[in-house]
Write a protein that holds these residues in place. Structure first.
Motif, PDB file in Angstrom:
ATOM      1  N   VAL A 104      -0.780  -6.370   8.415  1.00 30.79           N
ATOM      2  CA  VAL A 104       0.636  -6.534   8.089  1.00 30.79           C
ATOM      3  C   VAL A 104       0.807  -6.852   6.611  1.00 30.79           C
ATOM      4  O   VAL A 104       1.683  -6.297   5.936  1.00 30.79           O
ATOM      5  CB  VAL A 104       1.275  -7.651   8.938  1.00 30.79           C
ATOM      6  N   LYS A 105      -0.029  -7.725   6.090  1.00 29.02           N
ATOM      7  CA  LYS A 105       0.097  -8.143   4.679  1.00 29.02           C
ATOM      8  C   LYS A 105      -0.028  -6.963   3.730  1.00 29.02           C
ATOM      9  O   LYS A 105       0.694  -6.884   2.717  1.00 29.02           O
ATOM     10  CB  LYS A 105      -0.958  -9.203   4.358  1.00 29.02           C
ATOM     11  N   GLN A 106      -0.924  -6.025   4.045  1.00 30.91           N
ATOM     12  CA  GLN A 106      -1.144  -4.881   3.173  1.00 30.91           C
ATOM     13  C   GLN A 106      -0.169  -3.737   3.433  1.00 30.91           C
ATOM     14  O   GLN A 106      -0.181  -2.739   2.716  1.00 30.91           O
ATOM     15  CB  GLN A 106      -2.580  -4.371   3.333  1.00 30.91           C
ATOM     16  N   SER A 107       0.674  -3.891   4.442  1.00 29.67           N
ATOM     17  CA  SER A 107       1.649  -2.838   4.769  1.00 29.67           C
ATOM     18  C   SER A 107       2.922  -3.035   3.952  1.00 29.67           C
ATOM     19  O   SER A 107       3.029  -3.961   3.138  1.00 29.67           O
ATOM     20  CB  SER A 107       1.982  -2.876   6.263  1.00 29.67           C
ATOM     21  N   ASP A 108       3.908  -2.181   4.195  1.00 29.01           N
ATOM     22  CA  ASP A 108       5.194  -2.321   3.509  1.00 29.01           C
ATOM     23  C   ASP A 108       6.163  -3.203   4.283  1.00 29.01           C
ATOM     24  O   ASP A 108       7.336  -3.295   3.934  1.00 29.01           O
ATOM     25  CB  ASP A 108       5.822  -0.945   3.259  1.00 29.01           C
ATOM     26  N   LYS A 109       5.682  -3.866   5.318  1.00 31.10           N
ATOM     27  CA  LYS A 109       6.527  -4.742   6.131  1.00 31.10           C
ATOM     28  C   LYS A 109       6.455  -6.175   5.604  1.00 31.10           C
ATOM     29  O   LYS A 109       5.421  -6.606   5.088  1.00 31.10           O
ATOM     30  CB  LYS A 109       6.111  -4.695   7.601  1.00 31.10           C
TER      31      LYS A 109
END
Length: 294
Positions: free
Chosen positions: A124-129
């Motif tokens: 999640v941290k590395q995503s765009d969310k």
């Protein structure tokens, strides 16, 4: 930007899980921003990853032993109704330990570590969310929002745990030189924060009925009165959050979709009954289906 905001509500978080499942799986809602307070914060990482089945299975495991390592309550069934009563022995043990609260919820922190992996956190941290967790800084007398982008794995699990610590019955946590507690003490429904973060459409799950009179059962002792008093205060905070959030949404042209519970689920959100929570999950899914498809 589409966002989902989930309010606090203790065991009623199971209902929010069912609603979120419907929105993500049936309505195909793809959220950019996830904002949660207290029990709402517990749902966010798995929702952001669309791991609904895992989240559902986790909620099937939840009971008081998964929350409290020192439970200030015991349950008693009377007339077919399960009631919470104060566990004086455990409260005394808590004070002997030098705690500032009646109970301890360190088991919840361990439970989070068992069911939210470092890989899921990094995904999640590395995503765009974006995920924002609401906490109350008692030392500074202010509400704070902790972003997954700014935290390490252990720190973010701490903030999720802190957000759900309903004092004085759960743990008061000292972190970074300050005392922190349940985010719901300041913001139960963080609609304003979602708008400030750039949301243009927000699905808001509120874990209470809309526009209904709520009559509390007569109190039976001092601790019962304390629960009732805190419940009353939190209701007022929640109304204030919703009113201000709605005004800001209107001013900024943000669309709000509110989903409330259709009935009073419980007057004791600190009572974690597995069978009831499984039913509430299903009720949340069916209620959202009825609201959005009618």
């Amino acid at each position: 930007m589409r966002a989902i905001v989930i309010s606090g509500g203790g065991s009623k978080g199971a209902f929010a899980g069912g609603v979120a499942q419907y929105l993500i799986e049936r309505q195909q809602r793809n959220y950019d921003l996830f904002v949660g307070t207290s029990t709402g914060s517990l749902l966010l990482i798995h929702l952001a990853l669309h791991k609904i089945e895992k989240l559902h299975s986790v909620y099937k495991e939840v009971n008081a032993t998964k929350i409290f390592n020192l439970n200030p309550f015991y349950t008693h069934k009377k007339g077919g109704i399960v009631q919470l009563h104060i566990n004086h022995f455990n409260v005394l043990r808590s004070f002997i330990r030098g705690n500032k609260t009646f109970g301890e919820s360190k088991s919840l922190r361990e439970f989070l570590g068992q069911h939210i992996t470092a890989f899921e956190f990094e995904s999640v941290k590395q995503s765009d969310k974006e995920i924002l967790v609401t906490v109350s800084n008692l030392s500074k007398n202010q509400v704070e929002y902790k972003s997954i982008k700014d935290c390490s794995y252990d720190d973010f699990l701490d903030w999720i745990w802190i957000s759900a610590n309903y004092i004085p019955f759960m743990s008061l946590v000292s972190k970074e030189g300050y005392e922190y507690a349940d985010g719901g003490l300041g913001s139960i429904v963080s609609v304003e924060k979602a708008i400030e973060a750039g949301a243009t459409e927000i699905d808001v799950i509120v874990l209470r009925q809309e526009n209904k009179q709520r009559y509390r059962l007569p109190t039976t002792n001092a601790f019962d009165l304390m629960l009732s008093m805190f419940g009353f205060s939190l209701d007022q905070i929640e109304e204030h959050n919703i009113s201000l959030g709605s005004l800001k949404a209107k001013s900024d042209g943000v669309k709000l979709n509110f989903i409330y519970t259709p009935t009073l689920l419980t007057q004791n959100p600190l009572l974690f009954d597995q069978k009831r929570m499984v039913r509430w999950w299903q009720r949340g899914f069916l209620h959202a289906q009825k609201q959005f498809e009618s």
